[in-house]
Design an enzyme around this catalytic site. Structure first.
Site, mmCIF file in Angstrom:
data_model
loop_
_atom_site.group_PDB
_atom_site.id
_atom_site.type_symbol
_atom_site.label_atom_id
_atom_site.label_comp_id
_atom_site.label_asym_id
_atom_site.label_seq_id
_atom_site.Cartn_x
_atom_site.Cartn_y
_atom_site.Cartn_z
ATOM 1 N N GLU A 1 -5.912 -9.504 3.566
ATOM 2 C CA GLU A 1 -5.144 -8.566 4.476
ATOM 3 C C GLU A 1 -5.119 -9.358 5.980
ATOM 4 O OE1 GLU A 1 -5.827 -4.586 5.476
ATOM 5 O OE2 GLU A 1 -6.402 -3.945 3.470
ATOM 6 N N GLU B 1 0.810 -1.255 -0.186
ATOM 7 C CA GLU B 1 -0.167 0.084 -0.142
ATOM 8 C C GLU B 1 1.004 1.286 -0.121
ATOM 9 O OE1 GLU B 1 -2.794 -0.080 3.386
ATOM 10 O OE2 GLU B 1 -3.805 1.672 2.393
ATOM 11 N N GLN C 1 2.163 -6.190 5.512
ATOM 12 C CA GLN C 1 2.287 -5.772 4.137
ATOM 13 C C GLN C 1 3.762 -6.234 3.693
ATOM 14 O OE1 GLN C 1 1.301 -1.744 3.197
ATOM 15 N NE2 GLN C 1 -0.806 -1.992 4.273
ATOM 16 N N TYR D 1 -6.603 -9.240 11.159
ATOM 17 C CA TYR D 1 -5.207 -8.959 11.657
ATOM 18 C C TYR D 1 -5.051 -9.658 13.047
ATOM 19 C CZ TYR D 1 -4.369 -5.726 8.387
ATOM 20 O OH TYR D 1 -4.093 -5.099 6.960
ATOM 21 N N ASN E 1 -12.227 -1.443 -0.884
ATOM 22 C CA ASN E 1 -11.855 -2.232 0.256
ATOM 23 C C ASN E 1 -12.310 -1.769 1.541
ATOM 24 O OD1 ASN E 1 -9.012 -2.755 1.732
ATOM 25 N ND2 ASN E 1 -9.349 -0.447 2.304
ATOM 26 N N GLU E 2 -12.622 -2.739 2.381
ATOM 27 C CA GLU E 2 -13.170 -2.279 3.612
ATOM 28 C C GLU E 2 -14.240 -1.222 3.413
ATOM 29 O OE1 GLU E 2 -10.203 -1.620 6.818
ATOM 30 O OE2 GLU E 2 -9.605 -3.748 6.505
HETATM 31 O O1 AHR Z 1 -2.826 -2.500 6.068
HETATM 32 C C1 AHR Z 1 -3.425 -1.268 6.818
HETATM 33 C C2 AHR Z 1 -4.527 -1.034 6.820
HETATM 34 O O2 AHR Z 1 -5.639 -2.130 7.351
HETATM 35 C C3 AHR Z 1 -5.315 -1.099 5.350
HETATM 36 O O3 AHR Z 1 -5.132 0.202 4.638
HETATM 37 C C4 AHR Z 1 -6.937 -1.296 5.668
HETATM 38 O O4 AHR Z 1 -7.577 -1.886 4.577
HETATM 39 C C5 AHR Z 1 -6.658 -2.113 6.868
HETATM 40 O O5 AHR Z 1 -7.611 -1.382 7.594
#
Ligand code: AHR
Length: 510
Positions: A314, A34, A363, A259, A179-180
């Site tokens: 992600e 990103e 990332q 995450y 995205n999200e």
């Molecule tokens: O990876 C960091 C951020 O986490 C990304 O931009 C977003 O999609 C997520 O909330």
């Protein structure tokens, strides 16, 4: 005197290569890059005038490191950034300087745009997973980006692409539609997103006749972002609508973000921690399995043939920002704990390979659970990098079931499997075994046998280090580095002696 740890004979493991399972899609080993902190600028792009060795502005050291990972796809340009990205600002001889309000409010030079990304993919031998702007863009803007990228015919946009240095259409095999969108991508309800999805799916095409049918671009919808009714409702809404979809819209994947963070805002330290934090983070990361199972079960209801993939685009550990770093740049260390965490997640994806056919760790460079970290002209490979490199033979391999009693590693209230294992047959028919050993203090002996054949030997690599929080620094880049590993069979069985807190990948020779 340092006490000599006792080797505990704990686990026996039996592999049945005749029971081939799903293909472990190489895309499970995908990356995410990103425009965030030094993820792109400095990490990948230094510009052609830089003193740092580069090819057309892209760092040679980073390219060489990533090439070895056989990165199957790279998701770009975001993340939250994608829903504020306007592609026209990143093409041509004069770039527009904008802002990056999501990530530190810094300026975005747009020097790394469409052509630079495609060049980077070419240099590392990877494929594009483009995230299009649904939040603040329009279907027309996204459709024109795809025309610019993929039109083989003589359109004005194709001519502009040629004038900017690339006459041939670019391959765009994967497209993320937003995205999200439930949060940074526009705070949409599932129903609102669904209406947007149908429009973008209809109009944002890959125009290249050579990228149709079996080679057609796969479209990935925004999916759930966690645990609980809000997210199951999202998956229900999109999948139910997909079941009744008409010819004019379709998707091939549903994304999921998850995450390992434990609390929000991220508070766990990425280095300088002890066994308690090691056990807590690994316990939390194993939630990935339940989350995939929950959303897969909903998908199974509407898509029993598993046509739509669950795309975990992600994932990874998200810790507190390093002291002194810009908190918007999401800079964290990468320790041996992250190597074990990566292996556990890759194993979970492999076990769900019939539904999970793509995943992207967050990332790739300098951000969150990165593969490599850079500081000006220096670069260091992280423990997570080594795990991705060791797992290369699992790309497109066929899952083979392993029967084992995982044993237990306990710390206080936390009880975790002591050993985790997956096996697979690679495309050449060779059998591979990956083992994560979670106990941080005691080694273990794992007895490995094949169901109907004798085992002669195992050859591969193992990764461990002195402490659970050992990291690779620019000064000591090999504190966590793989070592050769081998074992000889006895009576048709192998005994693998695994170090505490280790990841081991071996090929098995019958
Ligand atoms: O990876 C960091 C951020 O986490 C990304 O931009 C977003 O999609 C997520 O909330």
């Amino acid at each position: 005197m340092t006490p000599v740890a006792l080797v505990v004979l704990g686990v026996s493991l039996s592999i049945d290569p005749s029971q081939a399972g799903a293909k472990i899609d190489r895309n499970i080993f995908g990356q995410f890059a990103e425009h965030l902190g030094h993820g792109i600028y400095e990490g990948v792009w230094v510009g052609p005038g830089s003193a740092i060795p580069n090819t057309r502005g892209i760092r040679n050291d980073v390219v060489a490191a990533l090439k070895a990972l056989k990165v199957p796809n790279v998701r770009w340009p975001g993340g939250c950034f994608a829903d504020e990205y306007h592609w026209r600002k990143g093409i041509g001889p004069r770039r527009t300087v904008t802002l990056n309000p999501n990530w530190g409010g810094v300026t975005e030079p747009n020097g790394f745009g469409t052509h630079e990304f495609m060049d980077f993919l070419d240099q590392i031998g990877s494929r594009a997973y483009l995230s299009i702007n649904v939040g603040s863009g329009t279907p027309q803007e996204a459709a024109e980006w795809l025309e610019y990228l993929t039109a083989a015919q003589e359109t004005t946009l194709a001519a502009e692409r040629a004038a900017n240095g690339h006459a041939a259409p670019y391959p765009v095999p994967y497209l993320g539609i937003g995205n999200e969108s439930w949060d940074c991508g526009g705070n949409m309800t599932p129903e609102y997103y669904l209406s947007q999805l149908k429009i973008y799916s209809r109009f944002v095409r890959n125009f290249d006749p050579a990228q149709q049918d079996e080679r057609r671009m796969l479209k990935i919808a925004v999916g759930p972002g966690g645990d609980g009714p809000r997210w199951t409702e999202w998956t229900e809404t999109v999948m139910k609508a997909w079941q009744g979809h008409t010819w004019s819209w379709d998707i091939d994947g549903l994304s999921m973000h998850n995450y390992t963070v434990v609390k929000w805002p991220p508070a766990y330290k990425s280095s300088g921690f002890g066994e308690a934090e090691y056990a807590q983070i690994l316990s939390s990361t194993l939630e990935m399995d339940r989350l995939i199972a929950t959303h897969s079960a909903i998908m199974d209801k509407y898509d029993p043939q598993k046509k739509v993939a669950l795309v975990v685009d992600e994932w990874g550990a998200w810790y507190a920002p390093l002291a002194g770093s810009n908190p918007g740049f999401l800079v964290q260390q990468n320790s041996l704990r992250d190597a074990v965490l990566a292996a556990l997640n890759l194993n979970i994806f492999a076990r769900h390979a019939d539904r999970v056919r793509m995943a992207n760790i967050a990332q790739m460079v300098n951000v969150l659970q990165a593969m490599v970290m850079t500081d000006k002209e220096r670069m260091v490979l992280t423990p997570t990098y080594h795990v991705f490199r060791m797992y290369v033979p699992f790309q497109d391999a066929t899952f083979v079931p392993v029967a084992f009693d995982a044993g237990a590693y306990t710390h206080g209230e936390i009880r975790l499997p002591r050993v985790d294992a997956v096996a697979a047959k690679d495309t050449a028919g060779k059998l591979w075994l990956a083992l994560a050993h979670l106990d941080p203090s005691q080694p273990i002996e794992v007895e490995v046998s094949l169901k109907d054949a004798a085992l002669e030997s195992a050859v591969g690599e193992t990764l461990s280090a002195e402490r659970v929080d050992s990291v690779n620094s620019f000064e000591a880049p090999r504190a966590v580095a793989p070592k050769p590993f081998s074992a000889k069979g006895q009576g048709g069985k192998l005994t693998l002696k695994l170090e505490p807190k280790s990841v081991t990948v071996v090929s098995l020779e019958p």
